[in-house]
Design a protein around this motif. Structure first.
Motif, short mmCIF file in Angstrom:
data_model
loop_
_atom_site.label_atom_id
_atom_site.label_comp_id
_atom_site.label_asym_id
_atom_site.label_seq_id
_atom_site.Cartn_x
_atom_site.Cartn_y
_atom_site.Cartn_z
N LEU A 40 0.96 -1.42 -0.04
CA LEU A 40 0.09 0.04 -0.03
C LEU A 40 0.84 1.36 0.08
N GLU A 41 1.85 1.22 0.83
CA GLU A 41 2.70 2.19 0.85
C GLU A 41 3.57 2.66 -0.55
N ALA A 42 3.87 1.46 -1.18
CA ALA A 42 4.53 1.59 -2.52
C ALA A 42 3.54 2.13 -3.52
N VAL A 43 2.15 1.84 -3.52
CA VAL A 43 1.27 2.34 -4.59
C VAL A 43 0.90 3.77 -4.09
N GLU A 44 0.85 4.15 -2.80
CA GLU A 44 0.79 5.55 -2.60
C GLU A 44 1.92 6.39 -2.94
N SER A 45 3.06 5.91 -2.97
CA SER A 45 4.32 6.86 -3.43
C SER A 45 4.48 6.65 -5.11
N ARG A 46 4.09 5.62 -5.68
CA ARG A 46 3.99 5.46 -7.28
C ARG A 46 3.12 4.48 -7.60
N ARG A 47 2.12 5.20 -8.56
CA ARG A 47 1.06 4.18 -9.07
C ARG A 47 1.43 3.29 -10.02
N PRO A 48 1.46 1.94 -9.80
CA PRO A 48 1.99 1.06 -10.85
C PRO A 48 0.98 0.96 -12.01
N ASP A 49 1.73 0.42 -13.25
CA ASP A 49 0.66 0.14 -14.05
C ASP A 49 0.00 -1.27 -14.19
N LEU A 50 0.73 -2.26 -13.29
CA LEU A 50 0.10 -3.39 -13.10
C LEU A 50 0.83 -3.80 -11.60
N ILE A 51 -0.03 -4.64 -10.77
CA ILE A 51 0.40 -5.24 -9.54
C ILE A 51 0.06 -6.69 -9.53
N VAL A 52 1.28 -7.24 -9.34
CA VAL A 52 1.31 -8.86 -8.93
C VAL A 52 1.24 -9.00 -7.62
N LEU A 53 0.33 -9.71 -7.10
CA LEU A 53 0.02 -9.60 -5.65
C LEU A 53 -0.31 -11.13 -5.06
N ASP A 54 0.68 -11.31 -4.24
CA ASP A 54 0.40 -12.46 -3.39
C ASP A 54 -0.73 -12.41 -2.46
N VAL A 55 -1.29 -13.64 -2.24
CA VAL A 55 -2.68 -13.51 -1.37
C VAL A 55 -2.41 -13.72 0.16
N MET A 56 -1.65 -14.56 0.52
CA MET A 56 -1.40 -15.08 1.95
C MET A 56 0.14 -14.22 2.25
#
Length: 71
Positions: A40-56
């Motif tokens: 969340l901190e990373a997205v707030e500092s720079r908006r990505p074109d895509l997020i690869v997101l782990d679930v657990m």
């Protein structure tokens, strides 16, 4: 044109290294976060074109982060 920016949110170091190496080899700029809070901190500092997101993940799981990003 600048390369697309992809944020990888993954708590397992070996998985992170594999994903980052693959994406960088294809010419993408890659950011890293090791749990949902860092993601969340990373997205707030720079908006990505895509997020690869782990679930657990520790501290904040991927489902929670996804819900927060969508709202």
């Amino acid at each position: 044109m600048s390369p697309k920016y992809i944020l990888v949110v993954e708590d397992e170091p070996d998985q992170m290294d594999t994903i980052v190496t693959m994406l960088e080899s294809k010419g993408f700029e890659v950011g890293q976060a090791f749990d949902g809070v860092e993601g969340l901190e990373a997205v707030e500092s720079r908006r990505p074109d895509l997020i690869v997101l782990d679930v657990m993940m520790p501290r904040k799981d991927g489902w929670t982060l996804c819900t927060e990003l969508k709202s």
